[in-house]
Design an enzyme around this catalytic site. Structure first.
Site, PDB file in Angstrom:
ATOM      1  CB  SER A 257      -0.345   3.169   5.895  1.00 37.57           C
ATOM      2  OG  SER A 257      -0.932   3.042   4.615  1.00 37.57           O
TER       3      SER A 257
ATOM      4  CE1 TYR B 229      -0.600  -2.443   6.042  1.00 39.71           C
ATOM      5  CE2 TYR B 229      -1.844  -0.607   5.170  1.00 39.71           C
ATOM      6  CZ  TYR B 229      -0.629  -1.205   5.439  1.00 39.71           C
ATOM      7  OH  TYR B 229       0.549  -0.567   5.119  1.00 39.71           O
TER       8      TYR B 229
END
Ligand code: NAD
Length: 256
Positions: free
Chosen positions: A138, A151
């Site tokens: 990401s 995350y």
């Protein structure tokens, strides 16, 4: 281009994983799907492509189920030539409010699962002298956002893991790279759009506009098809010497 190869894509019943699996199948690869979504609907997307589509429902937070999935791929689908570690979850909260069980689940699914799939896939890849490991990280593997500590930690972790295994395989036909998407409009992000709409008292379209405007200079969502195109490129001979890269597809997010 990928005829005779098998691609296993974790978390591929929806979103980015499904998009990448379809792009690889369009190049002739057999695919093994995985995930908790609607399996029949996902399989239907491959109709007409003329490739075998398998499925294993392993929970990516359970190492023994991951081992069973890898054994299934070796036994019934010809082994894993292309491994796409894509399954991922999100939880948004300040660190002092972050439920410890959510932290554990995010690290297990977003990071540790890739260790297990990769350690089990590499020997066969080495034996066949060709392999591709593609980790869906990401932009949060490169930069942080508040409220996303688990995350961000998991995605920075997988970028580091990508580099380490790329070095271990550097003289082989196996390459290991990461893809770093910015905002992609999938179920994972729709939840954040919904939360934004509720918090700001705005409609869906305005919530999407605000989400993009905050981070993604192109003001466009990245699409699963664009990420699939990059995965196909990473499987091509032109990418034989691309190793340990974390490749942004983020509309300029990380360039700021
Ligand atoms: P999604 O929610 O559409 O898909 C996630 C997939 O993972 C689904 O198939 C789901 O069933 C599966 N999954 C969830 N928990 C699982 C588990 N325990 N075991 C097996 N499968 C499980 O989300 P997405 O947006 O397509 O996300 C895919 C990946 O892309 C994730 O790693 C995510 O972090 C990453 N990513 C997404 C975005 C985005 O904007 N959507 C941006 C950057 C990175």
């Amino acid at each position: 281009m990928l005829k005779g190869k098998t691609a296993l894509v974790t978390g591929s019943t929806s979103g980015i994983g499904l998009g990448i699996a379809k792009s690889l199948a369009a190049q002739g690869a057999k695919v093994v799907l995985n995930g908790f979504g609607d399996v029949e609907a996902a399989k239907a997307e491959f109709r007409g492509l003329g490739v075998d589509v398998g499925y294993h429902g392993a929970d990516m937070s359970k190492p023994e189920q991951i081992a069973d999935m890898m054994a299934y791929a070796a036994r019934d689908m010809g082994g894993v030539d292309i491994l796409v570690n894509n399954a991922g979850i999100q939880h948004v909260a300040a660190v002092e409010d972050f439920p410890p069980e959510k932290w554990d689940a995010i690290i297990a699914i977003n990071l540790t699962s890739a260790f297990h799939t990769t350690r089990l896939a590499i020997p066969g890849m080495r034996q066949r002298r060709w392999g591709r490991v593609i980790n869906v990280a990401s932009t949060h593997g490169l930069v942080a956002s508040a409220q996303k500590s688990a995350y961000v930690a998991s995605k920075h972790g997988i970028v580091g893991f990508t580099k380490a295994v790329a070095l271990e395989t550097a003289t082989s036909g196996v390459t290991v790279n990461a893809i770093c998407p910015g905002w992609v409009l999938t179920p994972l992000v729709q939840k954040q759009v919904d939360a934004r709409a509720a918090a700001d008292g705005v409609d869906d379209a305005e919530a999407k506009r605000r989400l993009l405007a905050e981070k993604q200079p192109s003001l466009q969502f990245t699409t699963p098809e664009q990420l699939g195109g990059l995965a196909v490129f990473l499987c091509s001979p032109a990418a034989d010497n691309i190793r340990g890269v974390a490749y942004n597809v983020d509309g300029g997010w990380a360039a700021q």
